[in-house]
Design a protein around this motif. Structure first.
Motif, PDB file in Angstrom:
ATOM      1  N   ASP A  30       0.811  -1.215   0.000  1.00 41.61           N
ATOM      2  CA  ASP A  30       0.000   0.000   0.000  1.00 41.61           C
ATOM      3  C   ASP A  30       0.847   1.268   0.000  1.00 41.61           C
ATOM      4  O   ASP A  30       1.471   1.615   0.999  1.00 41.61           O
ATOM      5  CB  ASP A  30      -0.926  -0.026   1.229  1.00 41.61           C
ATOM      6  CG  ASP A  30      -1.880   1.159   1.268  1.00 41.61           C
ATOM      7  OD1 ASP A  30      -1.898   1.954   0.310  1.00 41.61           O
ATOM      8  OD2 ASP A  30      -2.608   1.286   2.273  1.00 41.61           O
ATOM      9  N   PHE A  31       0.847   1.944  -1.146  1.00 44.10           N
ATOM     10  CA  PHE A  31       1.377   3.303  -1.241  1.00 44.10           C
ATOM     11  C   PHE A  31       0.308   4.237  -1.800  1.00 44.10           C
ATOM     12  O   PHE A  31       0.625   5.231  -2.449  1.00 44.10           O
ATOM     13  CB  PHE A  31       2.625   3.344  -2.128  1.00 44.10           C
ATOM     14  CG  PHE A  31       3.888   2.892  -1.445  1.00 44.10           C
ATOM     15  CD1 PHE A  31       4.568   3.727  -0.574  1.00 44.10           C
ATOM     16  CD2 PHE A  31       4.379   1.614  -1.661  1.00 44.10           C
ATOM     17  CE1 PHE A  31       5.727   3.302   0.066  1.00 44.10           C
ATOM     18  CE2 PHE A  31       5.534   1.182  -1.037  1.00 44.10           C
ATOM     19  CZ  PHE A  31       6.218   2.022  -0.166  1.00 44.10           C
ATOM     20  N   PHE A 299      11.972   8.153   2.873  1.00 43.58           N
ATOM     21  CA  PHE A 299      11.490   8.308   1.498  1.00 43.58           C
ATOM     22  C   PHE A 299      12.180   9.500   0.833  1.00 43.58           C
ATOM     23  O   PHE A 299      12.639   9.409  -0.306  1.00 43.58           O
ATOM     24  CB  PHE A 299       9.966   8.496   1.516  1.00 43.58           C
ATOM     25  CG  PHE A 299       9.315   8.445   0.165  1.00 43.58           C
ATOM     26  CD1 PHE A 299       8.853   7.243  -0.357  1.00 43.58           C
ATOM     27  CD2 PHE A 299       9.134   9.602  -0.579  1.00 43.58           C
ATOM     28  CE1 PHE A 299       8.236   7.196  -1.606  1.00 43.58           C
ATOM     29  CE2 PHE A 299       8.518   9.560  -1.822  1.00 43.58           C
ATOM     30  CZ  PHE A 299       8.072   8.352  -2.342  1.00 43.58           C
ATOM     31  N   LYS A 300      12.260  10.614   1.552  1.00 44.01           N
ATOM     32  CA  LYS A 300      12.889  11.812   1.003  1.00 44.01           C
ATOM     33  C   LYS A 300      14.392  11.598   0.765  1.00 44.01           C
ATOM     34  O   LYS A 300      14.947  12.076  -0.226  1.00 44.01           O
ATOM     35  CB  LYS A 300      12.656  13.001   1.937  1.00 44.01           C
ATOM     36  CG  LYS A 300      11.193  13.425   2.026  1.00 44.01           C
ATOM     37  CD  LYS A 300      11.008  14.648   2.902  1.00 44.01           C
ATOM     38  CE  LYS A 300      11.608  15.874   2.260  1.00 44.01           C
ATOM     39  NZ  LYS A 300      11.286  17.106   2.992  1.00 44.01           N
ATOM     40  N   SER A 301      15.030  10.873   1.672  1.00 40.51           N
ATOM     41  CA  SER A 301      16.467  10.617   1.494  1.00 40.51           C
ATOM     42  C   SER A 301      16.715   9.697   0.300  1.00 40.51           C
ATOM     43  O   SER A 301      17.717   9.851  -0.413  1.00 40.51           O
ATOM     44  CB  SER A 301      17.069  10.012   2.762  1.00 40.51           C
ATOM     45  OG  SER A 301      16.598   8.686   2.986  1.00 40.51           O
ATOM     46  N   GLU A 302      15.806   8.751   0.066  1.00 38.59           N
ATOM     47  CA  GLU A 302      15.936   7.863  -1.089  1.00 38.59           C
ATOM     48  C   GLU A 302      15.678   8.612  -2.396  1.00 38.59           C
ATOM     49  O   GLU A 302      16.318   8.332  -3.413  1.00 38.59           O
ATOM     50  CB  GLU A 302      14.977   6.678  -0.960  1.00 38.59           C
ATOM     51  CG  GLU A 302      15.403   5.655   0.089  1.00 38.59           C
ATOM     52  CD  GLU A 302      16.694   4.947  -0.290  1.00 38.59           C
ATOM     53  OE1 GLU A 302      16.634   3.897  -0.929  1.00 38.59           O
ATOM     54  OE2 GLU A 302      17.780   5.488   0.045  1.00 38.59           O
ATOM     55  N   ILE A 303      14.758   9.555  -2.382  1.00 41.10           N
ATOM     56  CA  ILE A 303      14.539  10.406  -3.559  1.00 41.10           C
ATOM     57  C   ILE A 303      15.841  11.123  -3.913  1.00 41.10           C
ATOM     58  O   ILE A 303      16.235  11.190  -5.084  1.00 41.10           O
ATOM     59  CB  ILE A 303      13.416  11.433  -3.292  1.00 41.10           C
ATOM     60  CG1 ILE A 303      12.059  10.741  -3.266  1.00 41.10           C
ATOM     61  CG2 ILE A 303      13.423  12.535  -4.357  1.00 41.10           C
ATOM     62  CD1 ILE A 303      10.920  11.665  -2.862  1.00 41.10           C
ATOM     63  N   THR A 368       7.724  -0.508   5.029  1.00 39.54           N
ATOM     64  CA  THR A 368       9.082  -0.833   5.451  1.00 39.54           C
ATOM     65  C   THR A 368      10.095  -0.072   4.594  1.00 39.54           C
ATOM     66  O   THR A 368       9.787   0.356   3.473  1.00 39.54           O
ATOM     67  CB  THR A 368       9.362  -2.342   5.337  1.00 39.54           C
ATOM     68  OG1 THR A 368       9.349  -2.714   3.941  1.00 39.54           O
ATOM     69  CG2 THR A 368       8.308  -3.154   6.091  1.00 39.54           C
ATOM     70  N   ALA A 369      11.299   0.053   5.123  1.00 36.88           N
ATOM     71  CA  ALA A 369      12.372   0.709   4.373  1.00 36.88           C
ATOM     72  C   ALA A 369      12.660  -0.052   3.081  1.00 36.88           C
ATOM     73  O   ALA A 369      12.911   0.556   2.032  1.00 36.88           O
ATOM     74  CB  ALA A 369      13.634   0.794   5.237  1.00 36.88           C
ATOM     75  N   LYS A 370      12.601  -1.368   3.144  1.00 34.38           N
ATOM     76  CA  LYS A 370      12.848  -2.189   1.961  1.00 34.38           C
ATOM     77  C   LYS A 370      11.812  -1.898   0.869  1.00 34.38           C
ATOM     78  O   LYS A 370      12.157  -1.793  -0.319  1.00 34.38           O
ATOM     79  CB  LYS A 370      12.804  -3.670   2.346  1.00 34.38           C
ATOM     80  CG  LYS A 370      13.121  -4.619   1.210  1.00 34.38           C
ATOM     81  CD  LYS A 370      13.098  -6.068   1.692  1.00 34.38           C
ATOM     82  CE  LYS A 370      13.386  -7.025   0.535  1.00 34.38           C
ATOM     83  NZ  LYS A 370      13.345  -8.454   0.995  1.00 34.38           N
ATOM     84  N   GLU A 371      10.547  -1.749   1.273  1.00 35.39           N
ATOM     85  CA  GLU A 371       9.483  -1.450   0.304  1.00 35.39           C
ATOM     86  C   GLU A 371       9.689  -0.083  -0.329  1.00 35.39           C
ATOM     87  O   GLU A 371       9.499   0.094  -1.539  1.00 35.39           O
ATOM     88  CB  GLU A 371       8.125  -1.513   0.995  1.00 35.39           C
ATOM     89  CG  GLU A 371       7.703  -2.908   1.424  1.00 35.39           C
ATOM     90  CD  GLU A 371       6.498  -2.906   2.358  1.00 35.39           C
ATOM     91  OE1 GLU A 371       5.985  -4.001   2.652  1.00 35.39           O
ATOM     92  OE2 GLU A 371       6.085  -1.808   2.808  1.00 35.39           O
ATOM     93  N   LYS A 374      12.618  -0.226  -2.789  1.00 32.34           N
ATOM     94  CA  LYS A 374      12.267  -1.003  -3.990  1.00 32.34           C
ATOM     95  C   LYS A 374      11.369  -0.215  -4.937  1.00 32.34           C
ATOM     96  O   LYS A 374      11.616  -0.178  -6.150  1.00 32.34           O
ATOM     97  CB  LYS A 374      11.575  -2.301  -3.567  1.00 32.34           C
ATOM     98  CG  LYS A 374      11.145  -3.200  -4.729  1.00 32.34           C
ATOM     99  CD  LYS A 374      12.318  -3.728  -5.527  1.00 32.34           C
ATOM    100  CE  LYS A 374      11.871  -4.704  -6.600  1.00 32.34           C
ATOM    101  NZ  LYS A 374      12.984  -5.144  -7.466  1.00 32.34           N
ATOM    102  N   VAL A 375      10.315   0.418  -4.406  1.00 33.40           N
ATOM    103  CA  VAL A 375       9.384   1.117  -5.287  1.00 33.40           C
ATOM    104  C   VAL A 375      10.044   2.315  -5.960  1.00 33.40           C
ATOM    105  O   VAL A 375       9.779   2.606  -7.136  1.00 33.40           O
ATOM    106  CB  VAL A 375       8.100   1.525  -4.525  1.00 33.40           C
ATOM    107  CG1 VAL A 375       8.339   2.718  -3.590  1.00 33.40           C
ATOM    108  CG2 VAL A 375       6.960   1.829  -5.492  1.00 33.40           C
ATOM    109  N   LEU A 376      10.933   3.008  -5.256  1.00 31.23           N
ATOM    110  CA  LEU A 376      11.618   4.155  -5.860  1.00 31.23           C
ATOM    111  C   LEU A 376      12.691   3.705  -6.844  1.00 31.23           C
ATOM    112  O   LEU A 376      12.906   4.361  -7.875  1.00 31.23           O
ATOM    113  CB  LEU A 376      12.218   5.050  -4.777  1.00 31.23           C
ATOM    114  CG  LEU A 376      11.202   5.862  -3.961  1.00 31.23           C
ATOM    115  CD1 LEU A 376      11.886   6.636  -2.856  1.00 31.23           C
ATOM    116  CD2 LEU A 376      10.404   6.813  -4.862  1.00 31.23           C
ATOM    117  N   GLU A 377      13.353   2.593  -6.560  1.00 30.91           N
ATOM    118  CA  GLU A 377      14.320   2.072  -7.529  1.00 30.91           C
ATOM    119  C   GLU A 377      13.623   1.620  -8.810  1.00 30.91           C
ATOM    120  O   GLU A 377      14.159   1.814  -9.917  1.00 30.91           O
ATOM    121  CB  GLU A 377      15.109   0.916  -6.911  1.00 30.91           C
ATOM    122  CG  GLU A 377      16.143   1.376  -5.907  1.00 30.91           C
ATOM    123  CD  GLU A 377      16.940   0.242  -5.301  1.00 30.91           C
ATOM    124  OE1 GLU A 377      17.997   0.521  -4.678  1.00 30.91           O
ATOM    125  OE2 GLU A 377      16.520  -0.943  -5.428  1.00 30.91           O
TER     126      GLU A 377
END
Length: 384
Positions: A30-31, A299-303, A368-371, A374-377
């Motif tokens: 769920d996003f 999420f922001k750091s992964e962006i 989760t951090a993994k989710e 993954k979705v951003l990658e």
């Protein structure tokens, strides 16, 4: 058979890749939902709401009528007092939904010769309520307080002559962008010009504030706001809404707000669920909100790590939007993510302006951090 004019509108939607259809429940990650704290699936809240009914010998499925007829009961009074205490305001009046609350407020509070100034990105329910009002309405540029003040000055020249009031309406967190106005400065402007400020806190409840009581409480602006609209179908995971304000405002709404007067009241079980959800906010919100805030920051750091900043609208809320121009393109990418197990909804024009179509990522305490990674990658694998 559907009238030709209506069928033409449907056909145009299909041609523009803007045709809406009801989806089905799924087991995707769920996003997309507004269930920021996971309360909608909380067995504890479900069980405690049922226990409240049993303990109070209440076995009633429906309200039986509007609250002014047979639909009112002591539970409404208790929960409205609970809501008032939680949000540090004089009174609260429960409505059947956020849409209903905005229709109910704007259709009856601003009067003929009054002026409504609203952010151009305000929710459809606010805009529809404004259309039902006898007041004159003007939009200001999104979060542009200089533009707002110019409009106030322009329309305040006749205040003393016509006894008009000026109402300013915005949202503390915008549902389609996830951003926020400068509420502190906005409150100063409204006070400076003796305008009445209304804030829709639908997407701030449960996410901001010491106990999840919203951005207005976090900024300690409660006494400077004429009215707040809060909804329970998002972070609280249940149903309904409330308008917060003075006791006099509550009395006025009970007497003149048609969506309140002529609607069958929420069923008692819905009201009990609101009560229990607020109880749970005080007990567990620190843990749930801590997880949510960690996910927002991650999420922001992964962006940033994946160099996607140019695609995303800046946001510190649970809503993060990736601009992907064109209905076909954004739907295609949403479907590709779905095939990988992720539910990320496309927001199409005309819901947003053409060229501003987007993927809308809603973050939750249970992601989760993994989710997130993954979705951003996966997002980086698409060519924009």
């Amino acid at each position: 058979m559907l009238p030709k004019k209506l069928q033409t509108k449907i056909d145009e939607r299909k041609q523009d890749n803007a045709f809406r259809q009801l989806g089905k429940s799924n087991n995707l990650i769920d996003f997309s939902s507004n269930d920021y704290l996971g309360f909608s699936k909380s067995k504890l809240i479900f069980d405690n709401a049922h226990k409240y009914f049993v303990d109070h010998n209440m076995f009633q499925n429906g309200a039986t009528g509007s609250r002014l007829l047979s639909g009112n009961n002591e539970l409404f009074t208790q929960v409205e007092q609970q809501i008032s205490d939680f949000h540090n305001c004089e009174s609260a009046l429960i409505f059947n939904s956020g849409f209903n609350a905005n229709l109910g407020f704007f259709s009856c509070v601003p009067q003929r010769n009054d002026v409504i100034l609203y952010d151009e990105f305000c929710h459809a329910s606010i805009r529809d309520g404004i259309k039902m009002s006898n007041a004159k309405a003007y939009k200001f540029e999104h979060n542009n307080l200089k533009n707002l003040e110019k409009l106030i000055i322009r329309h305040s020249q006749l205040v003393s002559e016509s006894h008009q009031d000026i109402y300013i309406i915005t949202e503390s967190i915008f549902s389609m962008d996830g951003d926020a106005p400068d509420l502190t400065q906005l409150s100063k402007i409204s006070q400076k010009h003796s305008a009445k400020l209304i804030i829709d806190e639908a997407h701030a409840l449960g996410v901001f504030g010491k106990n999840g009581n919203g951005l207005i409480n976090e900024l300690q602006l409660e006494n400077q706001i004429f009215a707040r609209i809060i909804t329970f179908g998002k972070a609280l995971g249940c149903h309904g809404a409330a308008i917060l304000g003075s006791k006099q405002l509550k009395e006025y709404l009970i007497n003149f707000s048609r969506p309140f007067i002529y609607t069958t009241a929420l069923p008692p079980h819905s009201v009990a669920t609101i009560k229990v959800a607020y109880d749970e906010m005080l007990k567990q919100v620190q843990h749930d909100r801590a997880n949510l805030n960690l996910n927002i920051h991650f999420f922001k750091s992964e962006i940033k790590r994946l160099q996607l900043q140019q695609l995303f609208i800046e946001s510190n809320s649970a809503i993060h939007c990736c601009i992907i121009s064109g209905n076909y393109q954004v739907k295609h990418i949403s479907e590709a993510l779905k095939n990988e197990g992720f539910d990320v909804k496309p927001i199409l024009s005309p819901t947003v302006s053409k060229g501003k179509e987007r993927l809308r990522f809603c973050l939750h305490s249970f992601n989760t951090a993994k989710e997130i990674t993954k979705v951003l990658e996966l997002l980086t694998t698409f060519t924009f």
